[in-house]
Write an enzyme that holds these catalytic residues in place. Structure first.
Site, PDB file in Angstrom:
ATOM      1  N   HIS A  53       9.293   4.927 -15.246  1.00 37.23           N
ATOM      2  CA  HIS A  53       9.188   5.939 -16.297  1.00 37.23           C
ATOM      3  C   HIS A  53      10.533   6.646 -16.428  1.00 37.23           C
ATOM      4  O   HIS A  53      11.313   6.719 -15.461  1.00 37.23           O
ATOM      5  CB  HIS A  53       8.125   6.972 -15.949  1.00 37.23           C
ATOM      6  CG  HIS A  53       6.722   6.454 -16.024  1.00 37.23           C
ATOM      7  ND1 HIS A  53       5.662   7.265 -16.341  1.00 37.23           N
ATOM      8  CD2 HIS A  53       6.200   5.218 -15.822  1.00 37.23           C
ATOM      9  CE1 HIS A  53       4.543   6.558 -16.334  1.00 37.23           C
ATOM     10  NE2 HIS A  53       4.849   5.311 -16.009  1.00 37.23           N
ATOM     11  N   GLU A  55      11.302   9.787 -16.579  1.00 38.15           N
ATOM     12  CA  GLU A  55      11.477  10.922 -15.661  1.00 38.15           C
ATOM     13  C   GLU A  55      11.839  10.456 -14.259  1.00 38.15           C
ATOM     14  O   GLU A  55      12.687  11.059 -13.593  1.00 38.15           O
ATOM     15  CB  GLU A  55      10.179  11.750 -15.574  1.00 38.15           C
ATOM     16  CG  GLU A  55       9.692  12.294 -16.881  1.00 38.15           C
ATOM     17  CD  GLU A  55       8.651  11.414 -17.557  1.00 38.15           C
ATOM     18  OE1 GLU A  55       7.703  11.968 -18.131  1.00 38.15           O
ATOM     19  OE2 GLU A  55       8.788  10.172 -17.509  1.00 38.15           O
ATOM     20  N   CYS A  83       3.222  12.274 -17.416  1.00 39.43           N
ATOM     21  CA  CYS A  83       1.942  11.823 -16.886  1.00 39.43           C
ATOM     22  C   CYS A  83       1.720  12.473 -15.510  1.00 39.43           C
ATOM     23  O   CYS A  83       2.573  13.213 -15.006  1.00 39.43           O
ATOM     24  CB  CYS A  83       1.939  10.301 -16.764  1.00 39.43           C
ATOM     25  SG  CYS A  83       3.076   9.678 -15.493  1.00 39.43           S
ATOM     26  N   CYS A  86       4.572  11.568 -12.980  1.00 38.68           N
ATOM     27  CA  CYS A  86       5.862  12.220 -13.222  1.00 38.68           C
ATOM     28  C   CYS A  86       5.779  13.736 -13.061  1.00 38.68           C
ATOM     29  O   CYS A  86       6.707  14.354 -12.535  1.00 38.68           O
ATOM     30  CB  CYS A  86       6.392  11.827 -14.595  1.00 38.68           C
ATOM     31  SG  CYS A  86       6.775  10.057 -14.696  1.00 38.68           S
TER      32      CYS A  86
END
Length: 149
Positions: A53, A55, A83, A86
């Site tokens: 991801h 992040e 999410c 993260c």
């Protein structure tokens, strides 16, 4: 707010790079004292990793640059609400502020479905700013998914 817009525009450029690579367009920038210390874009399909991801990539780069897993005094800018994974990572790394553009009503964990950064049961809390450049962030995501259908 000026810094928030500046860094969110950087995150948006990273999200556009993700879209150009066929990835869901999410970009992230980690800043400390007005300087970028980490940046990332979504790379799940490219890397074949559920952890790739935006992040996570930004925080990984920042940890190497800063020589620490602790991000005291740092702000994480991301184009889409983080999410659970993260948002949890941001709390674990002690991010001071989390700033995001578009809300994610299906998977958001910074105010939509969950509010991990402000959960009183957690030992650390992040200040959260929502909706910075939300129209631009939302349009990029919407355009991407419309083109996929």
């Amino acid at each position: 707010m000026t810094d928030d817009v500046f860094f969110m525009n950087m995150a948006l450029e990273l999200a556009k790079e993700a879209a150009a690579a066929g990835e869901i367009p999410v970009g992230a920038v980690l800043a400390k004292d007005g300087e970028v210390v980490g940046r990332g874009r979504n790379r799940r399909a490219t890397d074949g990793s559920p952890f790739a991801h935006a992040e996570m990539a930004a925080m990984e780069e920042a940890s190497k640059r800063l020589g620490s897993w602790r991000f005291d005094g740092c702000t994480l800018y991301v184009t889409l609400e983080p999410c659970v994974m993260c948002a949890g990572a941001a709390v674990q790394c002690r991010v001071k502020r989390l700033v995001y553009g578009a809300s994610d009503p299906k998977a958001g964990a910074a105010g939509s479905l969950y509010d991990i950064p402000n959960d009183p049961r957690m030992y650390h809390r992040c200040e959260v700013a929502r909706g910075v450049l939300k129209n631009e962030c939302g349009k990029l995501l919407g355009d991407f998914f419309r083109a996929k259908r």
